[in-house]
Write an enzyme that holds these catalytic residues in place. Structure first.
Site, short mmCIF file in Angstrom:
data_model
loop_
_atom_site.label_atom_id
_atom_site.label_comp_id
_atom_site.label_asym_id
_atom_site.label_seq_id
_atom_site.Cartn_x
_atom_site.Cartn_y
_atom_site.Cartn_z
N GLU A 24 0.83 -1.21 0.00
CA GLU A 24 0.00 0.00 0.00
C GLU A 24 0.87 1.27 0.00
OE1 GLU A 24 -4.04 -1.65 2.22
OE2 GLU A 24 -2.60 -0.47 3.39
N GLU A 83 -6.27 -7.90 -0.56
CA GLU A 83 -6.83 -7.80 0.78
C GLU A 83 -8.30 -7.41 0.68
OE1 GLU A 83 -4.97 -5.16 3.54
OE2 GLU A 83 -2.93 -5.71 2.95
#
Length: 712
Positions: A161, A320
């Site tokens: 991320e 995710e």
């Protein structure tokens, strides 16, 4: 334009290497070694076939500077491989160990107020720090050398991320890098001064050494919007450069295996310009967390529509999502019964070939201890873990039916998304601070679903010339080249829908003159056959003033109305502002929605904000969507409502690359059961469905998913 890397999908440890990937982030370093065997037993029970490993394990791999230990990671990877579970191995650089920060505090970012961002969370490092880069790339090379020949490691997961905590850095390293970036972009200081409009507020700079970062300037001081937009671009590019340096360090030693990094795309965030990032990875992956409330499924589908476009229609990876509640929102809503499976299959319906969760085992400590996981605090004897096992079995069934590798069938409408317009709408210098490009994309996406239609969400920079209709909701920044592409699309027969705050500025944040929308030196106005002079902004802040204005066709606007003062003779007025509130603002009878022929196509102007329900009503009036100005819908005009799309059902199609095999997904969007009749194909999955083809149709309960297969 950057050449795109070739699509490359990570192999599983199956006999064919194929199948839908299923698993999640695995963090065995949080647990004693004896838990690992139990984890793997439960993974096999749940049909897990892949895990992402070592994402936050730098301090475990390098506990002290220059002291690398791989024994524990070798043991875990060995056990996983023996169980047939592939590993997506991280570069482990998302969070540095405390010893590095203690020795080199100069790698810590600085916020816009000049405060050092302290260590202790994730990504507490500057992407422009040469010191940090040296340590990070050394770790990457050590991992690559150690695992380059390991058959269980089938993919590389770079960082994690990017930009979550260091998207904005105002350090001296960043200042030096920003000055270099500006020089590379503009070439001359004269070009920068012209682009930034430095004649305003005495901001002229004499050389690139005088260029500043848009740091805090005191009170409610407003940042130069052109400078701020370039700073957004710079932050994106610096992190992309860091990712590429990590990737290249590993690829030089370990070529051949695919690389990815997890994007962060939901309609509440789109941290980077992922249209750029997608060029630099081998397979697109995303972290998506659901939006609480009634928009849950629709928001997921809208985000996924953008992901499918970023993947250029190839399968993509859910890296995710959550089994139930997260722990980082003001309101952390859990999932209802069936939503764990429904959400996962909705991602598959939208083109995903990998379903992974954060995380495998719910943490017993730390900042994300209350974030749901595949194995919850309650253990394997739990509703959540039984749902995980059910999902694993379903994904195996879909794999055996041949779904993996099929591609999502495109819609005929594209809603255009621009990261730069999303950044620009955050500026504090606009007529309204309530603009949100991404949310307007979501509202148009949902409005189309509400009339039984689906759209693709496509980056503005990509090729959308093959669609019949394009929609530009609050695409506030359009370059002259963008406008020419749009006008050419309409001229060649396409339908273009321009939203109320689209095309107000160019890529330099310069206003197009001559009236609104001014982008493209007036070409956008010519295409639309209208000209607006002012914006009428509403809001409850203006006490005693009207807070909404009605339109002549019954729709309502509540934020922004364009005062259209000129209309071409061949422009058709679809709706005007009407009623006491419109009269009070001197807008009564002023065009609000118009249609104008351009070449062999049409330019439609929606000159005011509309909510999702009003957008759905408007779509029913537009000929581009089969509607009639009288308000008739296609089901009324074709005389056979039974074959009209049911807006309560999200319907997508995935096809094999040769087009022969077709999978239809039907997902209930409603809270009540929905009946489907005349469904073609053999059922592959009927999750939470009753009846069946032998009884004339299916009844889809809440959160139900039906998948059928046929050969055409």
């Amino acid at each position: 334009m950057t050449e795109r890397r070739s699509f490359k999908w990570p192999a599983l440890l199956t006999s064919t290497g194929r199948g839908i990937a299923f698993g999640g982030d695995y963090n065995p370093d949080q647990w004693p070694d004896e838990v690992i065997d139990e984890d793997i037993r439960l993974m096999r029970q749940a049909h897990v076939n892949t895990v992402a490993l070592a994402i936050f394990s730098w301090d475990k791999i390098e506990p002290r500077e220059g002291e690398f230990t791989f024994d524990w990671l070798d043991m875990v990877i060995g056990k996983l491989g023996a169980a047939g579970i592939a590993v997506d191995l991280a570069s482990a650089t998302a969070s540095a160990p405390i010893w590095l920060y203690a020795k080199h505090p100069e790698v810590l970012p600085v916020d816009r107020y000049g405060h050092t961002v302290n260590a202790g969370s994730r990504q507490s490092w500057r992407p422009t720090s040469p010191v940090f880069k040296e340590y990070a790339l050394r770790l990457c090379r050590k991992l690559a050398e150690h695992y380059k020949d390991n058959p269980t490691v089938t993919a590389w997961h770079m960082g994690n991320e990017y930009g979550w905590n260091n998207r904005y850095d105002y350090s001296d390293n960043a200042l030096k890098a920003f000055r270099r970036w500006c020089e590379n972009r503009y070439g001359t200081i004269e070009a920068l001064n012209e682009a930034w409009g430095t004649a305003f507020w005495s901001q002229h700079v004499n050389d690139f050494g005088e260029v500043q970062l848009p740091r805090h300037m005191g009170g409610d001081a407003m940042v130069n919007p052109a400078q701020q937009l370039d700073y957004e671009r710079f932050g994106n590019d610096m992190l992309l450069d860091f990712y590429k340096a990590e990737r290249d360090a590993i690829e030089e030693i370990c070529p051949g295996k695919p690389f990815t990094t997890n994007f962060m795309v939901s309609t509440d965030q789109c941290t980077m310009d992922y249209a750029q990032w997608a060029n630099e990875i081998d397979f697109v992956s995303n972290d998506h967390y659901f939006h609480e409330g009634e928009s849950h499924l629709d928001e997921l589908a809208c985000s996924d529509a953008l992901m499918d476009s970023l993947a250029l229609g190839k399968p993509w990876y859910v890296m995710e999502h959550s089994t139930s509640a997260v722990q980082w929102k003001p309101l952390n809503t859990r999932k209802r019964h069936g939503e764990l499976v429904r959400d996962s299959l909705a991602h598959v319906a939208m083109g995903a070939d990998a379903i992974n969760f954060f995380q495998w085992r719910q943490s017993a400590f730390g900042a994300e201890a209350f974030h749901s996981a595949m194995v919850p605090h309650a253990g394997a004897d739990s509703k959540v873990f039984r749902g995980v096992c059910e999902l694993g079995g379903i994904l195996e069934t879909l794999s055996e039916a041949g779904l993996q590798g099929t591609e999502l069938e495109h819609a005929d409408t594209a809603i255009l998304f621009s990261a730069e317009s999303e950044w620009a709408t955050r500026s504090q210098t606009l007529p309204s601070m309530k603009l949100n490009h991404w949310h307007d994309v979501r509202d148009w996406y949902r409005g189309l679903l509400d009339v039984g239609r689906r759209a693709d969400v496509v980056p503005l920079a990509y090729d959308w010339s093959g669609y019949r209709t394009i929609v530009l909701p609050t695409v506030i920044a359009l370059s002259a080249e963008d406008v020419r592409r749009i006008a050419d699309f309409a001229h060649a027969g396409g339908t273009v829908i321009i939203g109320y705050a689209t095309g107000l500025i160019d890529e330099r944040f310069h206003i197009g003159l001559g009236g609104y929308p001014g982008a493209g030196d007036g070409l956008l106005r010519t295409m639309l056959g209208i000209r607006s002079e002012e914006f009428n902004i509403l809001g409850p802040e203006a006490e005693g003033e009207p807070v909404e204005i009605r339109l002549s066709n019954g729709l309502t606007t509540r934020l922004w109305q364009n005062d259209v003062t000129s209309v071409a003779p061949d422009t058709h007025i679809i709706a005007t502002y009407q009623g006491p509130a419109a009269a009070d603002w001197e807008l009564d009878g002023t065009p609000a929605v118009t249609s104008h022929p351009y070449g062999t196509g049409t330019g439609i102007y929606v000159g005011c904000d509309l909510d999702r329900h009003d957008i759905a009503q408007l779509i029913g009036l537009l000929p581009a969507f089969g509607g009639e100005p009288s308000g008739k819908t296609d089901s009324e005009t074709d005389g056979d409502a039974t074959h009209a799309p049911d807006p309560r059902v999200l319907h997508t199609v995935r096809r094999s690359p040769d087009g022969v095999i077709r999978f239809d997904f039907y997902i209930n969007r409603a809270t009540q059961p929905v009946e489907l009749k005349d469904i073609a194909g053999e059922p592959v999955l009927a999750h939470r469905c009753e009846n069946g083809p032998d009884l004339g149709g299916y009844t889809l309960a809440r959160n139900a998913v039906l998948v059928t297969r046929r050969v055409e």
